[in-house]
Design a protein around this motif. Structure first.
Motif, mmCIF file in Angstrom:
data_model
loop_
_atom_site.group_PDB
_atom_site.id
_atom_site.type_symbol
_atom_site.label_atom_id
_atom_site.label_comp_id
_atom_site.label_asym_id
_atom_site.label_seq_id
_atom_site.Cartn_x
_atom_site.Cartn_y
_atom_site.Cartn_z
ATOM 1 N N ALA A 278 0.846 -1.194 0.000
ATOM 2 C CA ALA A 278 0.000 0.000 0.000
ATOM 3 C C ALA A 278 0.884 1.248 0.000
ATOM 4 N N HIS A 279 0.388 2.314 -0.608
ATOM 5 C CA HIS A 279 1.069 3.618 -0.648
ATOM 6 C C HIS A 279 2.474 3.524 -1.255
ATOM 7 N N THR A 280 2.593 2.758 -2.347
ATOM 8 C CA THR A 280 3.883 2.568 -3.012
ATOM 9 C C THR A 280 3.792 3.053 -4.451
ATOM 10 N N GLY B 226 -6.578 -5.695 -4.973
ATOM 11 C CA GLY B 226 -6.184 -4.299 -4.839
ATOM 12 C C GLY B 226 -6.512 -3.466 -6.063
ATOM 13 N N THR C 286 0.015 2.402 -5.863
ATOM 14 C CA THR C 286 -1.102 1.845 -5.102
ATOM 15 C C THR C 286 -1.712 2.903 -4.202
ATOM 16 N N ASP C 287 -2.893 2.590 -3.695
ATOM 17 C CA ASP C 287 -3.543 3.495 -2.745
ATOM 18 C C ASP C 287 -3.494 2.863 -1.351
ATOM 19 N N ASN C 288 -4.617 2.734 -0.674
ATOM 20 C CA ASN C 288 -4.635 2.284 0.720
ATOM 21 C C ASN C 288 -4.491 0.784 0.931
ATOM 22 N N SER C 289 -4.411 0.012 -0.140
ATOM 23 C CA SER C 289 -4.258 -1.436 0.027
ATOM 24 C C SER C 289 -3.171 -1.950 -0.909
#
Length: 144
Positions: A67-69, A87, A120-123
Motif C-alpha cells: 500500500a502507498h507505493t 487491490g 497503489t492506494d490504501n491497500s
C-alpha cells in the motif's frame, strides 16, 4: 445353469457400469474457458510490433506491491500482460497522456518500450504478470 449364467452377465454389467457412472458423478462439471484478454495493442493504444528475436522464453511473476507505493519509471522490452489478483493499481505513462486504474480481475496489456509506472492506494496490490520475451532479456528496465 441358465440362472447362474444370467446372474453372471447381470453382475458383469453392474460391475462395468458402476465405475463409469461414478466417474461421471465425481466431477460432473466440464472445464470452462474464458478469454480474459485478446489484443494487438497495449493499454495506451499502440500496436505491438513483434516478439523479440532469439530463443523464446516465457516468464510468469507474482508481484506484490505494498500500500502507498509508487514504482519507479520503467519500460518493458517485450510484450507482457498483468492480471490483478487483488487491490487497485493506478498506472500512468511518463509523458502524462495515458492513465488508468485496474481492479481485481482486470487484465492490462502492458506498454512495450514506453516509460510508465504504477502506484497503489490504501491497500496492497497482488499481480500475476506474463512476459513473452527471449532468453537473457530483462522483464523490465528502469528509466531515469
Amino acid at each position: 445353469m441358465l440362472f447362474i449364467r444370467r446372474l453372471a452377465i447381470a453382475l458383469s454389467l453392474v460391475l462395468f457400469t458402476i465405475p463409469a457412472f461414478a466417474a461421471q458423478t465425481t466431477n460432473p462439471e466440464s472445464a470452462v474457458s474464458t478469454v480474459l484478454l485478446k489484443t494487438e495493442h497495449s493499454w495506451d493504444g499502440k500496436l505491438y510490433k513483434s516478439y523479440p528475436a532469439g530463443q523464446p522464453q516465457l516468464t510468469v511473476l507474482k508481484i506484490i506491491i505494498p500500500a502507498h507505493t509508487t514504482l519507479p519509471w520503467h519500460l518493458h522490452p517485450m510484450p507482457n500482460a498483468a492480471y490483478v489478483l487483488s487491490g487497485n493499481l493506478h498506472v500512468e505513462s511518463r509523458d502524462g497522456r495515458h492513465k488508468t486504474t485496474l481492479h481485481a480481475g482486470d487484465v492490462l496489456p502492458e506498454m512495450v518500450g514506453s516509460a510508465h509506472r504504477g502506484y497503489t492506494d490504501n491497500s496492497p496490490v497482488e499481480l500475476i504478470v506474463f512476459y513473452a520475451g527471449a532468453k537473457g532479456m530483462p522483464t523490465a528496465i528502469k528509466v531515469r
